[in-house]
Write an enzyme that holds these catalytic residues in place. Sequence first.
Site, PDB file in Angstrom:
ATOM      1  N   TYR A 160     -36.391  26.645  16.945  1.00 16.62           N
ATOM      2  CA  TYR A 160     -35.404  26.482  18.022  1.00 16.62           C
ATOM      3  C   TYR A 160     -34.110  27.236  17.671  1.00 16.62           C
ATOM      4  O   TYR A 160     -33.721  28.156  18.355  1.00 16.62           O
ATOM      5  CB  TYR A 160     -35.065  24.990  18.216  1.00 16.62           C
ATOM      6  CG  TYR A 160     -35.965  24.214  19.157  1.00 16.62           C
ATOM      7  CD1 TYR A 160     -37.289  24.552  19.352  1.00 16.62           C
ATOM      8  CD2 TYR A 160     -35.483  23.110  19.849  1.00 16.62           C
ATOM      9  CE1 TYR A 160     -38.102  23.818  20.198  1.00 16.62           C
ATOM     10  CE2 TYR A 160     -36.281  22.367  20.710  1.00 16.62           C
ATOM     11  CZ  TYR A 160     -37.596  22.723  20.876  1.00 16.62           C
ATOM     12  OH  TYR A 160     -38.384  21.985  21.726  1.00 16.62           O
TER      13      TYR A 160
ATOM     14  N   GLU B  29     -38.222  14.184  18.718  1.00 15.02           N
ATOM     15  CA  GLU B  29     -37.657  14.534  17.412  1.00 15.02           C
ATOM     16  C   GLU B  29     -36.615  13.509  17.001  1.00 15.02           C
ATOM     17  O   GLU B  29     -36.508  13.140  15.837  1.00 15.02           O
ATOM     18  CB  GLU B  29     -37.018  15.934  17.491  1.00 15.02           C
ATOM     19  CG  GLU B  29     -36.343  16.340  16.183  1.00 15.02           C
ATOM     20  CD  GLU B  29     -35.784  17.750  16.199  1.00 15.02           C
ATOM     21  OE1 GLU B  29     -35.835  18.403  17.264  1.00 15.02           O
ATOM     22  OE2 GLU B  29     -35.302  18.193  15.152  1.00 15.02           O
TER      23      GLU B  29
ATOM     24  N   ASN C 120     -24.365  15.170  15.471  1.00 17.40           N
ATOM     25  CA  ASN C 120     -23.985  13.877  16.048  1.00 17.40           C
ATOM     26  C   ASN C 120     -22.912  14.021  17.128  1.00 17.40           C
ATOM     27  O   ASN C 120     -22.851  13.216  18.062  1.00 17.40           O
ATOM     28  CB  ASN C 120     -23.522  12.933  14.932  1.00 17.40           C
ATOM     29  CG  ASN C 120     -24.717  12.372  14.176  1.00 17.40           C
ATOM     30  OD1 ASN C 120     -25.856  12.821  14.382  1.00 17.40           O
ATOM     31  ND2 ASN C 120     -24.489  11.401  13.315  1.00 17.40           N
TER      32      ASN C 120
END
Length: 394
Positions: A130, A246, A380
Amino acid sequence: MNLDLSTEELAFRDEVRAFLEEARTPELREAGRRATSVFMDKRYSLPWQKILHARGWAAPSWPKAYGGPGWNEMQRHIFAAECARAGAPSLAPMGLRMVGPVIMGYGTAEQKAHYLPRILSGEDYWCQGYSEPGAGSDLAALQLRAVRDGDHYVLNGSKLWTTHAHWANRMFCLVRTLADGKPQAGITFLLLDMTAPGIRVRPIITLAGEHEVNEVFFEDVRVPVSGRVGEENQGWTVAKYLLEFERGGGSAPGLKVLLGRVRTAAEAAGLLAEPSFRAKLIETEIALQAIEMSEHRILAALSAGKNPGPASSMLKTQGGETMQRIDELLLEVAGAYAAVDQPAAREPGSNIPPIGPEALLTATPRYLNDRAASIYGGSNEIQRDIIARLVLGL
Ligand SMILES: Cc1cc2nc3c(=O)[nH]c(=O)nc-3n(C[C@H](O)[C@H](O)[C@H](O)COP(=O)(O)OP(=O)(O)OC[C@H]3O[C@@H](n4cnc5c(N)ncnc54)[C@H](O)[C@@H]3O)c2cc1C
């Protein structure tokens, strides 16, 4: 939520426990004790996957039709908890937990028939292509170009941070098939052969001194169109579906074992008497209980045939940060002995903290490795943006 085990569940737990006791070789036991990362070395994860596969237990969350064991939510939880308790090696998630569900959801009948059994058996070892330089958080900016040439796409460009690319024979990959228009609308999802001519893998050694991640370069690499999942330029939808799996959680049982080890050692070292340490430990225990309950809710959703949705972003953030807090507590208990392995400190009469030689050896590499938990799988900060938009409606 009632988490008390019924008689049947207790019998299932005992069956799993007995199997784990019997099936792990001495080498696999040692590997589990010395793990420093959520990604286990292929030398250990693959033999363990084969053992589980022979028993039909390699993919607890897969439907029975595709070779899963057909377990309910509680059975999956019990299995994960028992594996963590025993210190069983973890399995590579790229095939079983990432591309597998995608192929089930979006693949053709041929792709399902070819790839799913090979993922289960471990015959194919996958990596995830990715991220690229300049396309991490802003994944839609990816530039690896794929140009159609008859029955093939021709790929040029590179991928970055590709976990286990040096071991993988297959990659699932996002490529740019359209340069104009909205970036998300020009991306295609491809399955490709890592041994194809024109692919070069260059290692990246991390702060922990480990080789887990890589750069991957593509020069005129030919990928058959039959490796495409979904339609051309529709890869963004497929990519997002995969990311939910994921980030889907499943970390609580392992974290509970680690935190239990920290508590035991802290108690023996007299640290529980220190109010500041005790407060940090208890805060972490409470956070972990909340994660465990959320994981049960996700398991229930998966059992009902739903995908995890934005709850996976909440679990990814909380699970990673709690893991980092546990690592910090372990370093605090180990104190100066966490810096390096000090065999002399293990001599009788030494005042080494009572956390066991493996924990001592792995405390610092684990701490360094787990710094990445708030970055990989989407940082995050990005997860909090997703939560703000999709959960809080901001
Ligand atoms: C150990 C490890 C393993 C990995 N494995 C893989 C893999 O197998 N396959 C793969 O494809 N990728 C993998 N990755 C890549 C990972 O997904 C990216 O590192 C991640 O998405 C962040 O992208 P970046 O590194 O380009 O950082 P950037 O996107 O450049 O971000 C840098 C910093 O800026 C912050 N930031 C960026 N944009 C925003 C914003 N809009 N709002 C607030 N803050 C923002 C980020 O949170 C971060 O702190 C791995 C990464 C690591 C560290």
